[in-house]
Design a protein around this motif. Structure first.
Motif, PDB file in Angstrom:
ATOM      1  N   ILE A 111       0.703  -1.274  -0.023  1.00  0.00           N
ATOM      2  CA  ILE A 111      -0.049  -0.105  -0.059  1.00  0.00           C
ATOM      3  C   ILE A 111       0.960   1.261  -0.013  1.00  0.00           C
ATOM      4  N   LEU A 112       1.945   1.398   0.862  1.00  0.00           N
ATOM      5  CA  LEU A 112       2.652   2.535   0.998  1.00  0.00           C
ATOM      6  C   LEU A 112       3.495   2.675  -0.365  1.00  0.00           C
ATOM      7  N   ILE A 113       4.056   1.677  -0.999  1.00  0.00           N
ATOM      8  CA  ILE A 113       4.904   1.917  -2.337  1.00  0.00           C
ATOM      9  C   ILE A 113       3.866   2.186  -3.240  1.00  0.00           C
ATOM     10  N   SER A 114       2.505   1.852  -3.342  1.00  0.00           N
ATOM     11  CA  SER A 114       1.637   2.094  -4.393  1.00  0.00           C
ATOM     12  C   SER A 114       1.185   3.720  -4.102  1.00  0.00           C
ATOM     13  N   LEU A 115       1.256   4.211  -2.824  1.00  0.00           N
ATOM     14  CA  LEU A 115       1.017   5.423  -2.718  1.00  0.00           C
ATOM     15  C   LEU A 115       2.224   6.506  -3.278  1.00  0.00           C
ATOM     16  N   VAL A 124       4.828   9.667  -7.865  1.00  0.00           N
ATOM     17  CA  VAL A 124       5.760   9.891  -8.733  1.00  0.00           C
ATOM     18  C   VAL A 124       4.696  10.133 -10.121  1.00  0.00           C
ATOM     19  N   ARG A 125       3.832   9.564 -10.312  1.00  0.00           N
ATOM     20  CA  ARG A 125       3.032   9.859 -11.452  1.00  0.00           C
ATOM     21  C   ARG A 125       2.459  11.276 -11.357  1.00  0.00           C
ATOM     22  N   ARG A 126       2.152  11.434 -10.021  1.00  0.00           N
ATOM     23  CA  ARG A 126       1.604  13.021  -9.977  1.00  0.00           C
ATOM     24  C   ARG A 126       2.726  14.069 -10.264  1.00  0.00           C
ATOM     25  N   LEU A 127       3.787  13.610  -9.963  1.00  0.00           N
ATOM     26  CA  LEU A 127       4.970  14.641 -10.105  1.00  0.00           C
ATOM     27  C   LEU A 127       5.178  14.893 -11.727  1.00  0.00           C
ATOM     28  N   ASN A 179       4.505  22.461  -5.821  1.00  0.00           N
ATOM     29  CA  ASN A 179       4.861  21.092  -6.465  1.00  0.00           C
ATOM     30  C   ASN A 179       5.700  20.223  -5.579  1.00  0.00           C
ATOM     31  N   ASN A 180       4.983  19.620  -4.685  1.00  0.00           N
ATOM     32  CA  ASN A 180       5.610  18.704  -3.488  1.00  0.00           C
ATOM     33  C   ASN A 180       5.686  17.384  -3.578  1.00  0.00           C
ATOM     34  N   TYR A 188       6.666  14.053  -1.117  1.00  0.00           N
ATOM     35  CA  TYR A 188       5.482  13.139  -0.653  1.00  0.00           C
ATOM     36  C   TYR A 188       5.928  11.569  -1.336  1.00  0.00           C
ATOM     37  N   ALA A 189       6.587  11.513  -2.332  1.00  0.00           N
ATOM     38  CA  ALA A 189       6.759  10.095  -2.797  1.00  0.00           C
ATOM     39  C   ALA A 189       7.934   9.692  -2.112  1.00  0.00           C
ATOM     40  N   PHE A 190       8.998  10.481  -1.663  1.00  0.00           N
ATOM     41  CA  PHE A 190      10.255   9.918  -0.965  1.00  0.00           C
ATOM     42  C   PHE A 190       9.590   9.642   0.531  1.00  0.00           C
TER      43      PHE A 190
END
Length: 225
Positions: free
Chosen positions: A17-21, A26-29, A191-192, A196-198
């Motif tokens: 779940i955490l990896i999918s988030l 990354v896609r949002r970036l 553009n954060n 968030y991905a990290f």
């Protein structure tokens, strides 16, 4: 093995779940970077005439050039600049082609007097903008103190008797040194998504480490337990 199945499933499901988030961020970036690139391209395009009926969405950031004269009156919008501190954005009426619009002349420090608008006909270049700076917590303008707390285009237009069209200058046409144009750019658009991905990937790593440690403790209990 039976004792570790449930913790293992729980650990792997949580990490997934955490990896999918993180992957979603990354896609949002990538999406946000494409949006910012499009906005930058629109901002820096060759200027055109103001449309007869500008659309607040379709014409947001549209680069325009106008020729005309500044009118009477102005609005001070409370603002601040890094390294400079508190001050005001100066909004003034401008007559061009038989219509009155709003011009964001730029920033003046709080301690400085507001320079008079240039006299006579001038040519201005900038970008149309309808900033979203108000919400239910934004105070009403203090007209007695001549202070506004946000660039509310319809309200400013009604106060100065102009069309609800705001042009933000890209440079000063005859402006003095004590007023600094604040041209539109993308620096104020958040553009954060990388952070968030990290964060999500870091939590997934920690989750897996803690799961591994928990399973190791199950298989290697302390003596006497």
């Amino acid at each position: 093995m039976r004792r570790i199945i449930i913790p293992l499933i729980f650990g792997l499901a949580g990490a997934a779940i955490l990896i999918s988030l993180g992957t979603w961020q990354v896609r949002r970036l990538a999406w946000k970077e494409a949006v910012l690139a499009d906005i930058e391209a629109r901002i820096s395009a060759a200027p055109v005439a103001i449309p007869a009926v500008p659309d607040p969405e379709a014409d947001r950031y549209l680069p325009v050039a106008v020729r005309g004269t500044y009118g009477e009156g102005r609005i001070r919008v409370l603002s601040s600049r890094q390294l400079y501190g508190a001050g005001y954005r100066i909004i003034a009426p401008f007559e061009t082609g038989g219509r009155l619009i709003l011009i964001d002349r730029g920033f003046v420090q709080e301690r400085d007097a507001i320079p008079a608008a240039p006299q006579g006909e001038v040519t201005l270049r900038g970008n149309l903008h309808w900033p979203s700076e108000t919400d239910k917590y934004t105070p009403d303008p203090n007209l007695e103190a001549d202070i506004w707390f946000a660039r509310d285009v319809p309200a400013m237009a009604a106060h100065l008797g102009t069309d609800p069209v705001l042009m933000v200058l890209r440079g000063g046409a005859g402006e003095g040194a004590k007023i600094t144009p604040l041209p539109i750019d993308t620096s104020g658009i958040p553009n954060n998504h990388m952070q968030y991905a990290f964060t999500w990937f870091s939590l997934a790593f920690i989750w897996l480490v803690m799961t591994g440690y928990f399973i190791w403790r199950i298989r290697n209990p302390l003596k006497g337990t």
